[in-house]
Scaffold this active site. Structure first.
Site, PDB file in Angstrom:
ATOM      1  N   SER A 263       0.824  -1.208   0.000  1.00 13.92           N
ATOM      2  CA  SER A 263       0.000   0.000   0.000  1.00 13.92           C
ATOM      3  C   SER A 263       0.858   1.257   0.000  1.00 13.92           C
ATOM      4  O   SER A 263       1.965   1.275   0.553  1.00 13.92           O
ATOM      5  CB  SER A 263      -0.866  -0.015   1.265  1.00 13.92           C
ATOM      6  OG  SER A 263      -1.363   1.264   1.524  1.00 13.92           O
TER       7      SER A 263
ATOM      8  N   GLU B 238       0.409   3.477   1.882  1.00 16.82           N
ATOM      9  CA  GLU B 238       0.526   3.867   3.297  1.00 16.82           C
ATOM     10  C   GLU B 238       1.920   3.590   3.842  1.00 16.82           C
ATOM     11  O   GLU B 238       2.267   4.066   4.910  1.00 16.82           O
ATOM     12  CB  GLU B 238      -0.526   3.142   4.132  1.00 16.82           C
ATOM     13  CG  GLU B 238      -1.943   3.612   3.888  1.00 16.82           C
ATOM     14  CD  GLU B 238      -2.213   5.030   4.409  1.00 16.82           C
ATOM     15  OE1 GLU B 238      -1.630   5.416   5.427  1.00 16.82           O
ATOM     16  OE2 GLU B 238      -3.008   5.740   3.760  1.00 16.82           O
TER      17      GLU B 238
ATOM     18  N   TYR C 186      -1.599   0.328  10.262  1.00 18.10           N
ATOM     19  CA  TYR C 186      -1.763  -0.358   8.970  1.00 18.10           C
ATOM     20  C   TYR C 186      -0.508  -0.152   8.110  1.00 18.10           C
ATOM     21  O   TYR C 186       0.031  -1.095   7.534  1.00 18.10           O
ATOM     22  CB  TYR C 186      -3.008   0.204   8.270  1.00 18.10           C
ATOM     23  CG  TYR C 186      -3.211  -0.237   6.842  1.00 18.10           C
ATOM     24  CD1 TYR C 186      -3.952  -1.381   6.541  1.00 18.10           C
ATOM     25  CD2 TYR C 186      -2.689   0.495   5.771  1.00 18.10           C
ATOM     26  CE1 TYR C 186      -4.151  -1.780   5.224  1.00 18.10           C
ATOM     27  CE2 TYR C 186      -2.883   0.110   4.459  1.00 18.10           C
ATOM     28  CZ  TYR C 186      -3.618  -1.023   4.182  1.00 18.10           C
ATOM     29  OH  TYR C 186      -3.814  -1.408   2.881  1.00 18.10           O
TER      30      TYR C 186
HETATM   31  P1  NAP Z   1     -11.148  -5.795   1.246  1.00 15.00           P
HETATM   32  O1  NAP Z   1     -12.264  -5.616   0.292  1.00 15.00           O
HETATM   33  O2  NAP Z   1     -11.266  -5.241   2.619  1.00 15.00           O
HETATM   34  O3  NAP Z   1     -10.842  -7.371   1.355  1.00 15.00           O
HETATM   35  C1  NAP Z   1     -10.007  -7.874   2.342  1.00 15.00           C
HETATM   36  C2  NAP Z   1     -10.006  -9.382   2.250  1.00 15.00           C
HETATM   37  O4  NAP Z   1      -9.146  -9.917   3.286  1.00 15.00           O
HETATM   38  C3  NAP Z   1     -11.389 -10.018   2.474  1.00 15.00           C
HETATM   39  O5  NAP Z   1     -11.516 -11.138   1.621  1.00 15.00           O
HETATM   40  C4  NAP Z   1     -11.304 -10.471   3.923  1.00 15.00           C
HETATM   41  O6  NAP Z   1     -12.167 -11.542   4.228  1.00 15.00           O
HETATM   42  C5  NAP Z   1      -9.866 -10.934   3.979  1.00 15.00           C
HETATM   43  N1  NAP Z   1      -9.352 -11.046   5.345  1.00 15.00           N
HETATM   44  C6  NAP Z   1      -9.262 -10.064   6.264  1.00 15.00           C
HETATM   45  N2  NAP Z   1      -8.737 -10.542   7.409  1.00 15.00           N
HETATM   46  C7  NAP Z   1      -8.506 -11.878   7.204  1.00 15.00           C
HETATM   47  C8  NAP Z   1      -7.990 -12.930   8.006  1.00 15.00           C
HETATM   48  N3  NAP Z   1      -7.621 -12.729   9.257  1.00 15.00           N
HETATM   49  N4  NAP Z   1      -7.900 -14.176   7.472  1.00 15.00           N
HETATM   50  C9  NAP Z   1      -8.286 -14.410   6.199  1.00 15.00           C
HETATM   51  N5  NAP Z   1      -8.793 -13.447   5.386  1.00 15.00           N
HETATM   52  C10 NAP Z   1      -8.895 -12.195   5.891  1.00 15.00           C
HETATM   53  O7  NAP Z   1      -9.786  -5.205   0.647  1.00 15.00           O
HETATM   54  P2  NAP Z   1      -9.419  -4.871  -0.876  1.00 15.00           P
HETATM   55  O8  NAP Z   1      -9.819  -3.473  -1.169  1.00 15.00           O
HETATM   56  O9  NAP Z   1      -9.871  -5.964  -1.750  1.00 15.00           O
HETATM   57  O10 NAP Z   1      -7.825  -4.862  -0.786  1.00 15.00           O
HETATM   58  C11 NAP Z   1      -7.065  -6.049  -1.040  1.00 15.00           C
HETATM   59  C12 NAP Z   1      -5.677  -5.869  -0.446  1.00 15.00           C
HETATM   60  O11 NAP Z   1      -5.050  -4.734  -1.039  1.00 15.00           O
HETATM   61  C13 NAP Z   1      -5.675  -5.637   1.060  1.00 15.00           C
HETATM   62  O12 NAP Z   1      -4.565  -6.288   1.623  1.00 15.00           O
HETATM   63  C14 NAP Z   1      -5.503  -4.124   1.170  1.00 15.00           C
HETATM   64  O13 NAP Z   1      -4.890  -3.760   2.381  1.00 15.00           O
HETATM   65  C15 NAP Z   1      -4.604  -3.843  -0.035  1.00 15.00           C
HETATM   66  N6  NAP Z   1      -4.755  -2.484  -0.531  1.00 15.00           N
HETATM   67  C16 NAP Z   1      -5.972  -2.066  -0.979  1.00 15.00           C
HETATM   68  C17 NAP Z   1      -6.088  -0.761  -1.433  1.00 15.00           C
HETATM   69  C18 NAP Z   1      -7.413  -0.248  -1.947  1.00 15.00           C
HETATM   70  O14 NAP Z   1      -7.510   0.954  -2.217  1.00 15.00           O
HETATM   71  N7  NAP Z   1      -8.417  -1.092  -2.112  1.00 15.00           N
HETATM   72  C19 NAP Z   1      -4.983   0.099  -1.453  1.00 15.00           C
HETATM   73  C20 NAP Z   1      -3.768  -0.379  -0.999  1.00 15.00           C
HETATM   74  C21 NAP Z   1      -3.655  -1.681  -0.557  1.00 15.00           C
HETATM   75  P3  NAP Z   1     -13.716 -11.287   4.693  1.00 15.00           P
HETATM   76  O15 NAP Z   1     -14.514 -11.112   3.426  1.00 15.00           O
HETATM   77  O16 NAP Z   1     -14.033 -12.532   5.434  1.00 15.00           O
HETATM   78  O17 NAP Z   1     -13.729 -10.047   5.532  1.00 15.00           O
END
Ligand code: NAP
Length: 332
Positions: free
Chosen positions: A134, A136, A158
């Site tokens: 990220s 971040e 984070y």
């Molecule tokens: P998201 O929609 O919040 O999805 C997060 C996923 O992680 C969900 O499938 C969640 O499962 C799973 N998860 C969370 N805690 C877990 C655990 N303890 N064990 C197993 N699974 C777990 O996030 P996203 O937007 O798709 O982002 C994907 C990745 O990219 C993340 O790592 C995020 O930090 C990173 N990222 C995203 C952005 C952005 O703008 N979207 C920017 C920078 C980095 P549940 O469905 O069960 O909750």
């Protein structure tokens, strides 16, 4: 002889990015395996259309239960599946919330990632690995825009956890010769974005206010600026990263930043409303130590991966508002 299928293992498959990445991989003919954690409901709305499809569920798409704090189960799944590509997207993805739950954020995002890398290192044929890092990690950067060489300086739990996992990904690539990559992602949004993220909160509010289901929306710092892209474009870059001859880290960004006021203006004007009539400022939504402007330089991804984005900021906001209007209409 029939060639072995391409096999991808995706953590965080139920999330915004996981669901788009799964669609992309299925369309490319991959056998896709996803790790899902057990919850009290079977509600996996972003994947429902895929596992409801009999041609796909348990034929091309397979879900396995495993939490990030359960390495024994993860090891078992990896050994059984033997993926050729591993996309690590799971984690607590909300920066603001990480100030409330720093321990679990670091446990899943930092140590959870290290546990996976250790398991992959032990495999006879370690898969190519993509870690969703990220912007971040840059915290409050002293240079703008930021790129792959910008020093890390996280200012949230984070960001700290992602910095640890990002550095470890690099260390495993350099020390163990593994094909491990970081996608250093700036914000990316879509109709599947969680409703507690500001973009979705705004597009949903515009749609609900337009249809008379809500009167106003409470927000924090309207001058905060972000580099917002489209999630579908970002997962394509993640895939491209693992198709290269050499592993590396890539900033995924648009290189253009917009304020929350721009977001409000674009979303509300699209439904013929004046945002100033519907926004309340609530200091609870202001984040401690928020960096005012974060802007990424996607030049390396554009040149090396030949990565092209399909929509600009205005198109992104419009498609999100349209999707929210459509859902409200379908549910009314
Ligand atoms: P998201 O929609 O919040 O999805 C997060 C996923 O992680 C969900 O499938 C969640 O499962 C799973 N998860 C969370 N805690 C877990 C655990 N303890 N064990 C197993 N699974 C777990 O996030 P996203 O937007 O798709 O982002 C994907 C990745 O990219 C993340 O790592 C995020 O930090 C990173 N990222 C995203 C952005 C952005 O703008 N979207 C920017 C920078 C980095 P549940 O469905 O069960 O909750």
């Amino acid at each position: 002889m029939k060639p072995d299928p391409l096999k991808a293992l995706v953590t965080g498959i139920t999330g915004q990015d996981g669901s788009y990445l799964t669609e992309l991989l299925l369309a490319k003919g991959y056998e896709v395996h996803g790790l899902v954690r057990r919850s009290s409901t079977m509600e996996r709305s972003r994947l429902k259309h895929l596992y409801a499809d009999e041609q796909i569920n348990n034929k091309q798409l397979f879900l396995h239960y495993a939490d990030l704090d359960d390495p024994t189960t993860i090891r078992r799944v990896i050994s059984k599946v033997q993926p050729t590509e591993f996309y690590h997207l799971a984690g607590q993805s909300h920066v603001g919330l990480s100030f409330d739950i720093p321990e679990s954020t670091c446990d899943t995002t930092a140590i959870g990632t290290l546990r996976i890398m250790e398991i992959l290192r032990d495999q006879p044929h370690p898969p190519r690995f993509m870690h969703a890092s990220s912007r971040e990690i840059f915290g409050t950067p002293t240079v703008s825009p930021q790129d792959e060489n910008t020093p890390v300086n996280p200012n949230s739990p984070y960001g700290c956890a992602k910095t640890f996992a990002t550095q470890m990904t690099k260390i495993y690539r350099e020390a163990h010769g593994l094909f491990f990559c970081n996608a250093i992602c700036y914000n990316h949004e879509s109709p599947r974005r969680g409703e507690n993220f500001v973009t979705r909160k705004v597009t949903l509010a515009a749609a609900r206010i337009k249809s008379g289901q809500q009167k106003s929306v409470s927000l924090g710092d309207l001058d905060a600026a972000r580099d917002w892209g489209y999630a579908k474009d970002y997962v394509e870059a993640m895939w491209l990263m693992l198709q290269q001859d050499t592993a590396g880290d890539y900033v995924l960004a648009t290189g253009v930043s917009h304020t929350i006021k721009d977001l409000l203006e674009t979303a509300f004007a699209h439904v013929g409303l004046n945002w100033q009539d519907h926004v309340e400022i609530d200091s609870r939504f202001k984040r401690p130590a928020d960096a005012h402007e974060l802007l990424g330089n996607p030049a390396k991804a554009e040149q090396t991966l030949n990565w092209k984005r399909s929509v600009d900021f205005q198109q992104l906001v419009h498609l999100m508002v349209e999707a929210d209007l459509h859902t409200l209409d379908a549910n009314s």
